[in-house]
Design a protein around this motif. Structure first.
Motif, PDB file in Angstrom:
ATOM      1  N   LEU A  11      -4.467 -15.013   2.868  1.00 51.42           N
ATOM      2  CA  LEU A  11      -3.307 -13.869   3.548  1.00 51.42           C
ATOM      3  C   LEU A  11      -2.092 -14.175   3.019  1.00 51.42           C
ATOM      4  CD1 LEU A  11      -3.451 -11.107   4.662  1.00 51.42           C
ATOM      5  CD2 LEU A  11      -3.005 -11.984   6.675  1.00 51.42           C
ATOM      6  N   GLN A  12      -1.665 -15.337   3.196  1.00 48.14           N
ATOM      7  CA  GLN A  12      -0.678 -15.878   3.069  1.00 48.14           C
ATOM      8  C   GLN A  12      -0.071 -16.025   1.434  1.00 48.14           C
ATOM      9  OE1 GLN A  12       0.393 -19.862   4.501  1.00 48.14           O
ATOM     10  NE2 GLN A  12       2.931 -19.723   4.366  1.00 48.14           N
ATOM     11  N   SER A  13      -0.872 -16.115   0.669  1.00 47.65           N
ATOM     12  CA  SER A  13      -0.763 -16.030  -0.934  1.00 47.65           C
ATOM     13  C   SER A  13      -0.791 -14.860  -1.319  1.00 47.65           C
ATOM     14  CB  SER A  13      -2.035 -16.763  -1.551  1.00 47.65           C
ATOM     15  OG  SER A  13      -2.092 -18.215  -1.069  1.00 47.65           O
ATOM     16  N   ASP A  14      -1.645 -13.950  -0.659  1.00 47.81           N
ATOM     17  CA  ASP A  14      -1.950 -12.383  -1.212  1.00 47.81           C
ATOM     18  C   ASP A  14      -0.748 -11.452  -0.542  1.00 47.81           C
ATOM     19  OD1 ASP A  14      -3.991 -13.168  -2.405  1.00 47.81           O
ATOM     20  OD2 ASP A  14      -5.543 -12.566  -0.942  1.00 47.81           O
ATOM     21  N   ALA A  15       0.100 -12.065   0.415  1.00 42.93           N
ATOM     22  CA  ALA A  15       0.988 -10.965   1.009  1.00 42.93           C
ATOM     23  C   ALA A  15       2.118 -10.455   0.077  1.00 42.93           C
ATOM     24  CB  ALA A  15       1.762 -11.757   2.197  1.00 42.93           C
ATOM     25  N   GLN A  16       2.404 -11.364  -0.671  1.00 42.10           N
ATOM     26  CA  GLN A  16       3.490 -10.666  -1.717  1.00 42.10           C
ATOM     27  C   GLN A  16       2.831  -9.772  -2.788  1.00 42.10           C
ATOM     28  OE1 GLN A  16       5.443 -13.350  -4.299  1.00 42.10           O
ATOM     29  NE2 GLN A  16       6.651 -12.192  -5.183  1.00 42.10           N
ATOM     30  N   PHE A  17       1.653  -9.797  -3.116  1.00 41.41           N
ATOM     31  CA  PHE A  17       0.879  -8.781  -3.923  1.00 41.41           C
ATOM     32  C   PHE A  17       0.581  -7.690  -3.162  1.00 41.41           C
ATOM     33  CE2 PHE A  17      -3.217  -6.879  -5.134  1.00 41.41           C
ATOM     34  CZ  PHE A  17      -3.104  -6.656  -6.488  1.00 41.41           C
ATOM     35  N   LEU A  18       0.093  -7.720  -2.050  1.00 44.76           N
ATOM     36  CA  LEU A  18      -0.086  -6.637  -0.913  1.00 44.76           C
ATOM     37  C   LEU A  18       0.992  -5.789  -0.723  1.00 44.76           C
ATOM     38  CD1 LEU A  18      -2.549  -8.166   1.229  1.00 44.76           C
ATOM     39  CD2 LEU A  18      -3.116  -6.497  -0.236  1.00 44.76           C
ATOM     40  N   CYS A  19       2.169  -6.466  -0.629  1.00 42.69           N
ATOM     41  CA  CYS A  19       3.435  -5.567  -0.289  1.00 42.69           C
ATOM     42  C   CYS A  19       3.849  -4.980  -1.537  1.00 42.69           C
ATOM     43  CB  CYS A  19       4.587  -6.822   0.394  1.00 42.69           C
ATOM     44  SG  CYS A  19       4.159  -7.073   1.946  1.00 42.69           S
ATOM     45  N   SER A  20       3.763  -5.570  -2.691  1.00 37.98           N
ATOM     46  CA  SER A  20       4.356  -4.881  -3.916  1.00 37.98           C
ATOM     47  C   SER A  20       3.345  -3.912  -4.505  1.00 37.98           C
ATOM     48  CB  SER A  20       4.477  -6.153  -4.601  1.00 37.98           C
ATOM     49  OG  SER A  20       3.554  -6.764  -5.276  1.00 37.98           O
ATOM     50  N   ASP A  21       2.140  -3.824  -4.218  1.00 37.62           N
ATOM     51  CA  ASP A  21       1.158  -3.023  -4.880  1.00 37.62           C
ATOM     52  C   ASP A  21       1.274  -1.742  -4.472  1.00 37.62           C
ATOM     53  OD1 ASP A  21      -0.973  -1.730  -6.026  1.00 37.62           O
ATOM     54  OD2 ASP A  21      -2.577  -3.244  -5.239  1.00 37.62           O
ATOM     55  N   HIS A  22       1.445  -0.666  -5.411  1.00 38.04           N
ATOM     56  CA  HIS A  22       1.585   0.644  -5.187  1.00 38.04           C
ATOM     57  C   HIS A  22       0.662   1.478  -4.621  1.00 38.04           C
ATOM     58  CE1 HIS A  22       0.191   0.641  -9.121  1.00 38.04           C
ATOM     59  NE2 HIS A  22      -0.558   2.124  -8.889  1.00 38.04           N
ATOM     60  N   ARG A  23      -0.640   0.960  -4.720  1.00 39.49           N
ATOM     61  CA  ARG A  23      -1.792   1.598  -4.116  1.00 39.49           C
ATOM     62  C   ARG A  23      -1.919   1.246  -2.677  1.00 39.49           C
ATOM     63  NH1 ARG A  23      -5.845  -1.405  -8.495  1.00 39.49           N
ATOM     64  NH2 ARG A  23      -4.431  -3.011  -7.878  1.00 39.49           N
ATOM     65  N   LEU A  24      -1.185   0.545  -2.101  1.00 41.10           N
ATOM     66  CA  LEU A  24      -1.442   0.388  -0.759  1.00 41.10           C
ATOM     67  C   LEU A  24      -0.236   1.252  -0.171  1.00 41.10           C
ATOM     68  CD1 LEU A  24      -2.491  -3.134   0.092  1.00 41.10           C
ATOM     69  CD2 LEU A  24      -1.956  -1.496   2.163  1.00 41.10           C
ATOM     70  N   ASP A  25      -0.620   2.637  -0.036  1.00 37.24           N
ATOM     71  CA  ASP A  25       0.352   3.475   0.547  1.00 37.24           C
ATOM     72  C   ASP A  25       0.087   3.773   1.984  1.00 37.24           C
ATOM     73  OD1 ASP A  25      -2.093   4.898   0.606  1.00 37.24           O
ATOM     74  OD2 ASP A  25      -1.773   6.491  -0.351  1.00 37.24           O
ATOM     75  N   THR A  26       0.730   4.681   2.680  1.00 34.14           N
ATOM     76  CA  THR A  26       0.728   4.942   3.947  1.00 34.14           C
ATOM     77  C   THR A  26      -0.636   5.553   4.471  1.00 34.14           C
ATOM     78  OG1 THR A  26       3.148   5.710   4.038  1.00 34.14           O
ATOM     79  CG2 THR A  26       2.023   6.569   5.911  1.00 34.14           C
ATOM     80  N   GLU A  27      -1.230   6.188   3.936  1.00 26.96           N
ATOM     81  CA  GLU A  27      -2.819   6.753   4.422  1.00 26.96           C
ATOM     82  C   GLU A  27      -3.488   5.225   4.322  1.00 26.96           C
ATOM     83  OE1 GLU A  27      -6.091   9.228   2.643  1.00 26.96           O
ATOM     84  OE2 GLU A  27      -4.080   9.786   2.036  1.00 26.96           O
ATOM     85  N   LEU A  28      -3.403   4.482   3.397  1.00 25.92           N
ATOM     86  CA  LEU A  28      -4.443   3.370   3.471  1.00 25.92           C
ATOM     87  C   LEU A  28      -4.026   2.419   4.366  1.00 25.92           C
ATOM     88  CD1 LEU A  28      -6.676   1.774   2.125  1.00 25.92           C
ATOM     89  CD2 LEU A  28      -5.088   1.051   0.482  1.00 25.92           C
ATOM     90  N   LEU A  29      -2.765   2.315   4.674  1.00 30.32           N
ATOM     91  CA  LEU A  29      -2.360   1.218   5.921  1.00 30.32           C
ATOM     92  C   LEU A  29      -2.659   1.884   6.990  1.00 30.32           C
ATOM     93  CD1 LEU A  29      -0.558  -1.116   6.640  1.00 30.32           C
ATOM     94  CD2 LEU A  29       1.495   0.423   6.702  1.00 30.32           C
ATOM     95  N   ASP A  30      -2.640   3.213   7.463  1.00 24.88           N
ATOM     96  CA  ASP A  30      -3.160   3.568   8.399  1.00 24.88           C
ATOM     97  C   ASP A  30      -4.479   3.645   8.773  1.00 24.88           C
ATOM     98  OD1 ASP A  30      -0.664   4.555   9.277  1.00 24.88           O
ATOM     99  OD2 ASP A  30      -0.860   6.705   8.629  1.00 24.88           O
ATOM    100  N   THR A  59       6.780   2.037   4.682  1.00 25.37           N
ATOM    101  CA  THR A  59       5.130   1.359   4.527  1.00 25.37           C
ATOM    102  C   THR A  59       5.352  -0.120   4.087  1.00 25.37           C
ATOM    103  OG1 THR A  59       4.446   3.493   3.815  1.00 25.37           O
ATOM    104  CG2 THR A  59       3.229   1.603   3.283  1.00 25.37           C
ATOM    105  N   LYS A  60       6.153  -0.491   3.503  1.00 27.58           N
ATOM    106  CA  LYS A  60       6.127  -1.969   2.831  1.00 27.58           C
ATOM    107  C   LYS A  60       6.606  -2.770   4.137  1.00 27.58           C
ATOM    108  CE  LYS A  60       6.874  -0.952  -1.886  1.00 27.58           C
ATOM    109  NZ  LYS A  60       5.621  -1.078  -2.339  1.00 27.58           N
ATOM    110  N   VAL A  61       7.722  -2.322   4.917  1.00 26.38           N
ATOM    111  CA  VAL A  61       8.192  -3.112   6.080  1.00 26.38           C
ATOM    112  C   VAL A  61       6.741  -3.334   7.119  1.00 26.38           C
ATOM    113  CG1 VAL A  61       9.710  -2.951   7.897  1.00 26.38           C
ATOM    114  CG2 VAL A  61      10.379  -2.489   5.643  1.00 26.38           C
ATOM    115  N   ARG A  62       6.321  -2.188   7.446  1.00 28.58           N
ATOM    116  CA  ARG A  62       5.125  -1.919   8.290  1.00 28.58           C
ATOM    117  C   ARG A  62       3.950  -2.802   7.796  1.00 28.58           C
ATOM    118  NH1 ARG A  62       2.877   3.144   8.992  1.00 28.58           N
ATOM    119  NH2 ARG A  62       3.750   3.762   7.043  1.00 28.58           N
ATOM    120  N   LEU A  63       3.533  -2.962   6.496  1.00 25.83           N
ATOM    121  CA  LEU A  63       2.779  -3.635   5.923  1.00 25.83           C
ATOM    122  C   LEU A  63       3.014  -5.196   5.963  1.00 25.83           C
ATOM    123  CD1 LEU A  63      -0.063  -4.040   4.412  1.00 25.83           C
ATOM    124  CD2 LEU A  63       1.137  -3.841   2.301  1.00 25.83           C
TER     125      LEU A  63
END
Length: 185
Positions: A11-30, A59-63
């Motif tokens: 998770l620590q390694s993937d965190a930057q990718f997850l925060c920068s990925d445009h596919r992880l939108d508000t709906e998916l985070l919810d 969304t990026k901050v919440r993620l």
């Protein structure tokens, strides 16, 4: 095996990718937050879930806060996050840097497929033609047994004796005794 021993490291390694990925939108985070809250309330309480679902925060901050929170919760929380991500966003999950690195390591690792196939098919070392020929032989014997008359066996006696030469000792004995009994009739 890999550079990542557990889900917290991943998770620590993937965190930057997850925060920068445009596919992880508000709906998916919810959806991810709701799954973690409803199925595993010990990981994400109602109050925490409400905080991570607040739309006034980007969304990026919440993620980023969610990932930091899960990392602090331990290995099980990180594992459940990955499971939720796999369920709700498989296209994101499959392109995580740690998953890609694992696939690359698995591709470059020398495989022992030959050994695995030999273990799995230990009874099938002679190949399919051997079993097909055995099947044909058994069908031929069955036809001779059920439909053969004494006349038929007298004509094919020599052929059956020659055919028995390549068989195992027990099969040869059975076939030749059958031929001899049929010829006496």
């Amino acid at each position: 095996m890999t550079d990542f021993d557990g889900y917290q490291d991943q998770l620590q390694s993937d965190a930057q990718f997850l925060c920068s990925d445009h596919r992880l939108d508000t709906e998916l985070l919810d959806r991810l937050v709701l799954q973690l809250n409803r199925i595993y309330p010990q990981i994400l309480s109602d109050k925490e879930a409400h905080r991570f679902r607040t739309l006034s925060v980007p969304t990026k901050v919440r993620l980023a806060e969610l990932l930091k929170h899960l990392h602090g919760r331990g290995e099980d929380a990180c594992h459940e996050f990955y499971r939720a991500l796999h369920i709700h966003a498989e296209e994101v999950y499959s392109y995580l840097p740690t998953r890609v690195k694992r696939r690359e390591m698995a591709d470059t690792k020398p495989t022992n497929n030959v050994a695995v196939h030999q273990e799995r098919s230990g009874l099938n070392q002679r190949g399919p033609t051997f079993f097909l020929s055995c099947f044909c032989f058994v069908v031929g014997i069955a036809i001779l047994y059920y439909y053969g008359e004494a006349e038929t066996l007298r004509c094919t006696g020599g052929f059956l004796h020659c055919s028995a030469e390549r068989l195992s000792k027990n099969a040869r004995c059975v076939l030749t005794s059958y031929v001899e009994v049929g010829m006496q009739k």
